[in-house]
Design a protein around this motif. Structure first.
Motif, PDB file in Angstrom:
ATOM      1  N   ILE A   1      -6.462  11.770 -14.011  1.00  0.00           N
ATOM      2  CA  ILE A   1      -6.268  11.450 -15.429  1.00  0.00           C
ATOM      3  C   ILE A   1      -5.330  12.459 -16.104  1.00  0.00           C
ATOM      4  CG2 ILE A   1      -7.484  11.314 -17.650  1.00  0.00           C
ATOM      5  CD1 ILE A   1      -9.708   9.870 -16.238  1.00  0.00           C
ATOM      6  N   LYS A   2      -5.153  13.618 -15.512  1.00  0.00           N
ATOM      7  CA  LYS A   2      -4.266  14.644 -16.074  1.00  0.00           C
ATOM      8  C   LYS A   2      -2.792  14.371 -15.786  1.00  0.00           C
ATOM      9  CE  LYS A   2      -7.864  18.098 -15.385  1.00  0.00           C
ATOM     10  NZ  LYS A   2      -8.269  19.264 -14.575  1.00  0.00           N
ATOM     11  N   LYS A   3      -2.490  13.419 -14.928  1.00  0.00           N
ATOM     12  CA  LYS A   3      -1.105  13.126 -14.546  1.00  0.00           C
ATOM     13  C   LYS A   3      -0.319  12.555 -15.726  1.00  0.00           C
ATOM     14  CE  LYS A   3      -1.981  12.252  -9.658  1.00  0.00           C
ATOM     15  NZ  LYS A   3      -1.973  11.221  -8.605  1.00  0.00           N
ATOM     16  N   GLU A   4       0.983  12.796 -15.700  1.00  0.00           N
ATOM     17  CA  GLU A   4       1.887  12.368 -16.770  1.00  0.00           C
ATOM     18  C   GLU A   4       1.853  10.860 -17.020  1.00  0.00           C
ATOM     19  OE1 GLU A   4       6.683  12.077 -17.495  1.00  0.00           O
ATOM     20  OE2 GLU A   4       5.941  13.624 -16.161  1.00  0.00           O
ATOM     21  N   LYS A   5       1.687  10.071 -15.971  1.00  0.00           N
ATOM     22  CA  LYS A   5       1.721   8.617 -16.141  1.00  0.00           C
ATOM     23  C   LYS A   5       0.631   8.129 -17.085  1.00  0.00           C
ATOM     24  CE  LYS A   5      -0.897   7.263 -12.008  1.00  0.00           C
ATOM     25  NZ  LYS A   5      -0.777   6.562 -10.719  1.00  0.00           N
TER      26      LYS A   5
ATOM     27  N   LYS B   1       0.840  -1.195   0.000  1.00  0.00           N
ATOM     28  CA  LYS B   1       0.000   0.000   0.000  1.00  0.00           C
ATOM     29  C   LYS B   1       0.877   1.248   0.000  1.00  0.00           C
ATOM     30  CE  LYS B   1      -3.319  -2.312   2.977  1.00  0.00           C
ATOM     31  NZ  LYS B   1      -3.893  -2.322   4.311  1.00  0.00           N
ATOM     32  N   ASN B   2       0.418   2.295  -0.661  1.00  0.00           N
ATOM     33  CA  ASN B   2       1.039   3.614  -0.653  1.00  0.00           C
ATOM     34  C   ASN B   2       2.559   3.565  -0.748  1.00  0.00           C
ATOM     35  OD1 ASN B   2      -1.525   3.901   1.424  1.00  0.00           O
ATOM     36  ND2 ASN B   2      -1.432   5.458  -0.145  1.00  0.00           N
ATOM     37  N   SER B   3       3.054   3.273  -1.942  1.00  0.00           N
ATOM     38  CA  SER B   3       4.498   3.150  -2.141  1.00  0.00           C
ATOM     39  C   SER B   3       4.923   3.788  -3.463  1.00  0.00           C
ATOM     40  CB  SER B   3       4.901   1.679  -2.104  1.00  0.00           C
ATOM     41  OG  SER B   3       4.200   0.974  -3.090  1.00  0.00           O
ATOM     42  N   PHE B   4       6.206   4.094  -3.527  1.00  0.00           N
ATOM     43  CA  PHE B   4       6.805   4.670  -4.728  1.00  0.00           C
ATOM     44  C   PHE B   4       7.579   3.551  -5.427  1.00  0.00           C
ATOM     45  CE2 PHE B   4       5.955   8.112  -1.897  1.00  0.00           C
ATOM     46  CZ  PHE B   4       5.523   9.138  -2.726  1.00  0.00           C
ATOM     47  N   ILE B   5       6.944   2.906  -6.386  1.00  0.00           N
ATOM     48  CA  ILE B   5       7.529   1.759  -7.073  1.00  0.00           C
ATOM     49  C   ILE B   5       8.256   2.180  -8.346  1.00  0.00           C
ATOM     50  CG2 ILE B   5       7.018  -0.449  -8.216  1.00  0.00           C
ATOM     51  CD1 ILE B   5       6.440  -0.541  -5.209  1.00  0.00           C
TER      52      ILE B   5
ATOM     53  N   ASP C   1       8.325  10.438  -7.826  1.00  0.00           N
ATOM     54  CA  ASP C   1       7.181  11.346  -7.798  1.00  0.00           C
ATOM     55  C   ASP C   1       5.872  10.661  -8.198  1.00  0.00           C
ATOM     56  OD1 ASP C   1       7.872  10.979 -10.457  1.00  0.00           O
ATOM     57  OD2 ASP C   1       7.655  13.084 -11.008  1.00  0.00           O
ATOM     58  N   TRP C   2       5.850   9.345  -8.144  1.00  0.00           N
ATOM     59  CA  TRP C   2       4.697   8.570  -8.591  1.00  0.00           C
ATOM     60  C   TRP C   2       4.320   7.582  -7.489  1.00  0.00           C
ATOM     61  CZ3 TRP C   2       4.858   5.888 -14.015  1.00  0.00           C
ATOM     62  CH2 TRP C   2       3.795   4.987 -14.150  1.00  0.00           C
TER      63      TRP C   2
END
Length: 124
Positions: free
Chosen positions: A65-69, A27-31, A35-36
């Motif tokens: 949905i506006k995020k770069e990813k 849960k709640n991790s930066f994989i 910055d994601w």
């Protein structure tokens, strides 16, 4: 009518669904990048990575949905720094399946249960 949920109650329902049959669940991790943040990340026994983004409001969903990813997800890149599948998890009644991008799946949380309403296709 949309059910009242917190991010914590949503994550609990998602974890209850994915904790069986998946090798790793976090849960709640930066994989993928610093910055994601992934709300929920798991790897199944076949080695495929799943990212689940929890949304509890329509505004939060629209802003995500506006995020770069999401540009990367839509490009079908064969990139090891992306999840193999991406899902949105939302309370029952929050959004319709037609609101979900083509590259994403939809998980509906009804009470304490998570149900896949739309299966996510492979991003890569």
């Amino acid at each position: 009518m949309t059910e009242k949920h917190t991010e914590k109650s949503m994550l609990k329902a998602v974890h209850n669904y994915f904790s069986t049959g998946y090798k790793y669940c976090i849960k709640n991790s930066f994989i993928f990048r610093y910055d994601w943040e992934s709300d929920y990340f798991c790897i199944n026994r076949e080695g495929y990575a799943f990212e689940i983004e929890v949304k509890i409001s329509k505004a939060d969903f629209r802003n995500d949905i506006k995020k770069e990813k999401h540009k990367l997800f839509g490009e079908n890149l064969n990139n090891r720094l992306l999840p193999n599948k991406f899902y949105y998890a939302v309370p029952k009644g929050l959004i319709d399946e037609k609101d979900v991008p083509k590259y994403a799946g939809l998980i509906i949380v009804d009470g304490t249960h998570a149900i896949i309403q739309k299966r996510a296709p492979f991003i890569h």
